[in-house]
Design a protein around this motif. Structure first.
Motif, PDB file in Angstrom:
ATOM      1  N   GLU A   1       0.081   0.086  -8.951  1.00  0.00           N
ATOM      2  CA  GLU A   1       0.903  -1.117  -8.907  1.00  0.00           C
ATOM      3  C   GLU A   1       0.063  -2.376  -8.763  1.00  0.00           C
ATOM      4  O   GLU A   1       0.370  -3.405  -9.326  1.00  0.00           O
ATOM      5  CB  GLU A   1       1.902  -1.029  -7.756  1.00  0.00           C
ATOM      6  N   ALA A   2      -0.997  -2.249  -7.970  1.00  0.00           N
ATOM      7  CA  ALA A   2      -1.811  -3.428  -7.747  1.00  0.00           C
ATOM      8  C   ALA A   2      -2.452  -3.912  -9.033  1.00  0.00           C
ATOM      9  O   ALA A   2      -2.828  -5.059  -9.159  1.00  0.00           O
ATOM     10  CB  ALA A   2      -2.892  -3.121  -6.717  1.00  0.00           C
TER      11      ALA A   2
ATOM     12  N   ASN B   1       3.009  -4.053   5.425  1.00  0.00           N
ATOM     13  CA  ASN B   1       4.159  -3.511   4.703  1.00  0.00           C
ATOM     14  C   ASN B   1       3.723  -2.479   3.677  1.00  0.00           C
ATOM     15  O   ASN B   1       2.742  -2.690   2.956  1.00  0.00           O
ATOM     16  CB  ASN B   1       4.903  -4.633   3.968  1.00  0.00           C
ATOM     17  N   ARG B   2       4.470  -1.407   3.583  1.00  0.00           N
ATOM     18  CA  ARG B   2       4.204  -0.437   2.521  1.00  0.00           C
ATOM     19  C   ARG B   2       4.706  -1.002   1.196  1.00  0.00           C
ATOM     20  O   ARG B   2       5.779  -1.593   1.123  1.00  0.00           O
ATOM     21  CB  ARG B   2       4.921   0.885   2.802  1.00  0.00           C
TER      22      ARG B   2
ATOM     23  N   SER C   1       4.431   2.449  -4.420  1.00  0.00           N
ATOM     24  CA  SER C   1       3.410   3.458  -4.119  1.00  0.00           C
ATOM     25  C   SER C   1       3.501   4.000  -2.702  1.00  0.00           C
ATOM     26  O   SER C   1       2.916   5.041  -2.394  1.00  0.00           O
ATOM     27  CB  SER C   1       2.025   2.845  -4.328  1.00  0.00           C
ATOM     28  N   GLY C   2       4.182   3.301  -1.845  1.00  0.00           N
ATOM     29  CA  GLY C   2       4.247   3.706  -0.446  1.00  0.00           C
ATOM     30  C   GLY C   2       2.955   3.446   0.309  1.00  0.00           C
ATOM     31  O   GLY C   2       2.770   3.911   1.432  1.00  0.00           O
TER      32      GLY C   2
ATOM     33  N   ALA D   1      -1.217  10.646   0.079  1.00  0.00           N
ATOM     34  CA  ALA D   1      -1.771   9.274   0.011  1.00  0.00           C
ATOM     35  C   ALA D   1      -3.200   9.255   0.543  1.00  0.00           C
ATOM     36  O   ALA D   1      -4.077   8.585  -0.004  1.00  0.00           O
ATOM     37  CB  ALA D   1      -0.882   8.335   0.812  1.00  0.00           C
ATOM     38  N   LEU D   2      -3.435  10.038   1.621  1.00  0.00           N
ATOM     39  CA  LEU D   2      -4.778  10.067   2.206  1.00  0.00           C
ATOM     40  C   LEU D   2      -5.781  10.644   1.214  1.00  0.00           C
ATOM     41  O   LEU D   2      -6.891  10.122   1.035  1.00  0.00           O
ATOM     42  CB  LEU D   2      -4.769  10.891   3.502  1.00  0.00           C
ATOM     43  N   ALA D   3      -5.368  11.721   0.534  1.00  0.00           N
ATOM     44  CA  ALA D   3      -6.275  12.339  -0.430  1.00  0.00           C
ATOM     45  C   ALA D   3      -6.581  11.381  -1.574  1.00  0.00           C
ATOM     46  O   ALA D   3      -7.722  11.290  -2.046  1.00  0.00           O
ATOM     47  CB  ALA D   3      -5.645  13.631  -0.960  1.00  0.00           C
ATOM     48  N   ARG D   4      -5.544  10.665  -1.998  1.00  0.00           N
ATOM     49  CA  ARG D   4      -5.766   9.700  -3.082  1.00  0.00           C
ATOM     50  C   ARG D   4      -6.729   8.606  -2.637  1.00  0.00           C
ATOM     51  O   ARG D   4      -7.603   8.186  -3.370  1.00  0.00           O
ATOM     52  CB  ARG D   4      -4.428   9.079  -3.517  1.00  0.00           C
ATOM     53  N   PHE D   5      -6.537   8.192  -1.390  1.00  0.00           N
ATOM     54  CA  PHE D   5      -7.406   7.127  -0.880  1.00  0.00           C
ATOM     55  C   PHE D   5      -8.856   7.609  -0.783  1.00  0.00           C
ATOM     56  O   PHE D   5      -9.791   6.899  -1.152  1.00  0.00           O
ATOM     57  CB  PHE D   5      -6.916   6.655   0.495  1.00  0.00           C
ATOM     58  N   LEU D   6      -9.030   8.854  -0.287  1.00  0.00           N
ATOM     59  CA  LEU D   6     -10.389   9.377  -0.156  1.00  0.00           C
ATOM     60  C   LEU D   6     -11.044   9.542  -1.531  1.00  0.00           C
ATOM     61  O   LEU D   6     -12.233   9.264  -1.709  1.00  0.00           O
ATOM     62  CB  LEU D   6     -10.365  10.718   0.582  1.00  0.00           C
TER      63      LEU D   6
END
Lengths: 393, 159
Positions: free
Chosen positions: A52-53, A372-373, A377-378, B3-8
């Motif tokens: 999204e970004a 904020n989420r 994408s959350g 989300a954590l896995a995607r971030f890592l």
């Protein structure tokens, strides 16, 4: 302001070229002392964490190019003119077109188009004059993630505007320098019944580059620089600006801030805080996300601050660390993803390397922490990277 | 994928990209010639080194040293107006005393540029009818020549 930027497109470019040509051809040479300077930066912004970004116009994800050409003409010791034309994300713009008439060091009249004196960063806003690709968040003008949700920063820089400034500078002994300025300029703009400043309208030709309410924005700045040693000094400054931004002169904005710059040899420490109090129209409560409070419900505050350290390791290599952020407090539009109290903190590490005189490579990584989420994408945390080549002459 | 896995994963990608960029930077640096923004003060006339040090301190606060050093200004009067304008910039920290010392260095810099420009010009071709020169042109004093300065483009202020 960025808002009131003069967007004449090719006409400004043609005007600048014509002026430069005239100045170059002017004779005799000693009658006019001219200096031409310029800068350019090509930056690649990569946002790997969020689809999204990446979606324009939520963020500029990809290449951005900025360049500027500046012509300074000294007619005499008392009179000079500056003309600067920039090319950036929104085409050609006139960043400076002003005359200075200096009665004395302590009294100078600046008339035309210029960035009024506010804060410390704006003196270095040219991409060749700061070591990171990005500006500090309180001054960001389009590179921040989720910029549409936030409607950009506190005071997007640069903020050239049409008007007059009276400024001066005086030394107190050999160690202290006092700078001061007061000004009246066109100011920010928006349509009738606004909820916030409209940055696009403010620099749009739709408004014919004139004030939308005929009431100037006024402001001022004072700063004291004290020399600590041959290679060290400290500057403390305070700035303020007030005006109306809607055609009916009903909605106001007040921007104020303080700044501290400390230079200790090859180390630069900078910190700055600024805030904008913006009133909005509450005649239609249905447009808001939250119920409009009876008292003090007709404005929002946007605070911004940054602290950064810039350390030269060698004459070619600089390391930079920065923490910056913003806090928005107040009601929002019904469709906004922001809450009544929303914040963002960004952590940046970067380096700048001079590969030749006047040519630098800039690399930086930014970690964004939003309160904020993002709905799509959350996510609350994002990562972005910059790689840029910046040159000046 | 959480989300954590995607971030890592993104962080790993960022680290890899950063390492590659760093390696490229080192490569560019190794291939580059003059990398410093300023001059080699060790090659300046000794009497000007303190003035040059002051110049590097005061004139790098808001912009890089490339701005003045590559401006191509060879005219002393233009430097006077230029530095006077800079002195009045907010927070410049340039006092009148500093201004004189900075100008002392910049006038030397301008003289070096003029000398280099003169050296680039081909000597005039003597015509058969012209009388021989009475006295040879004096050579530049050794103290004003220095390998520290690099050729800057442009003449009297690039316009």
């Amino acid at each position: 302001m960025t808002l009131a930027r003069w967007r004449l497109g090719p006409r400004v470019g043609a005007l600048f070229v014509a002026l430069a040509a005239l100045a170059a051809l002017a004779t005799p040479a000693r009658a006019l002392e001219r200096n031409f300077a310029g800068s350019a930066q090509l930056d690649y912004h990569f946002v790997p964490t969020s689809r999204e970004a990446r979606a324009f116009p939520s963020a500029f994800d990809g290449f951005t190019m900025e360049f500027a050409g500046k012509l300074a003409v000294d007619f005499s010791e008392k009179v000079s003119a500056n003309m600067k034309v920039c090319y950036g994300c929104h085409g050609f713009e006139a960043d400076m077109m002003y005359f200075d008439f200096r009665v004395a060091d302590e009294l100078n009249f600046r008339v035309g188009r210029f960035s009024p004196s506010f804060g410390a960063f704006n003196l270095r806003h040219d991409p060749a004059n700061h070591r990171l690709s990005d500006k500090p968040l309180p001054y960001d003008m389009g590179r921040m993630l989720r910029m549409q949700q936030w409607n950009m920063s506190v005071l997007p820089s640069p903020f050239p505007d049409n008007g007059i400034e009276i400024d001066g500078s005086t030394f107190i002994g050999q160690s202290a320098q006092l700078d001061y300025a007061v000004y009246g300029v066109t100011g920010f703009k928006a349509d009738a019944r606004p909820l916030d400043v409209d940055f696009k309208l403010s620099r749009s030709p739709v408004s014919y580059y004139v004030d939308n309410n005929a009431r100037p924005t006024v402001g001022g700045r004072a700063a004291l620089t004290y020399r600590l040693g041959e290679a060290s000094d400290v500057t403390l400054g305070a700035s303020g600006m007030f005006g109306t931004y809607d055609p009916e002169n009903q909605q106001t904005y007040l921007i104020y801030g303080a700044d501290l710059s400390l230079r200790l040899g090859d180390t630069n420490l900078r910190a700055e805080y600024l805030a904008r109090r913006t009133t909005f129209d509450t005649s239609d409560p249905g447009v808001f996300k939250y119920a409009v409070a009876d008292a003090r419900g007709d404005f929002f505050m946007k605070h911004g601050a940054y602290a950064e350290i810039e350390q030269a390791l060698t004459p070619e290599l600089d390391l930079i660390g920065r923490v910056d952020g913003m806090l928005r407090a107040g009601n929002v539009e019904a469709a906004s993803e922001l809450t009544r109290r929303a914040s963002v903190v960004r952590y940046t590490v970067g380096t700048a390397y001079a590969i030749e005189r006047g040519l630098r490579i800039k690399l930086s990584t930014e970690l964004w922490d939003f309160s904020n989420r993002e709905v799509a994408s959350g996510r609350k945390v994002d990562l972005s990277m910059h790689a840029a080549l910046a040159g000046s002459f | 994928m959480t989300a954590l896995a995607r971030f890592l994963a993104a962080a790993r990608a960022a680290s890899t990209a950063g390492a590659l960029a760093g390696a490229a930077l080192v490569g560019v640096a190794a291939c580059s010639g003059s990398r410093t923004e300023g001059l080699d003060s060790g090659k300046l006339p000794e009497s000007l080194r303190a003035d040059y040090a002051l110049f590097t301190q005061r004139c790098s606060k808001c912009h890089s040293l490339a701005r003045p050093l590559a401006a191509g200004i060879t005219d002393d009067e233009q430097w006077s107006l230029y530095v006077n304008r800079m002195r009045r910039q907010p927070g410049s920290g340039i006092s009148y005393d500093d201004q004189e010392r900075i100008l002392r260095f910049l006038r030397w810099h301008a003289a070096e540029l003029r000398r280099r420009e003169a050296e680039k010009k081909p000597p005039p071709v003597p015509s058969a009818s012209a009388p021989p020169p009475v006295t040879p042109a004096p050579a530049a004093p050794a103290s004003t020549t220095s390998p520290a300065i690099e050729a800057a483009p442009g003449g009297k202020g690039r316009t």
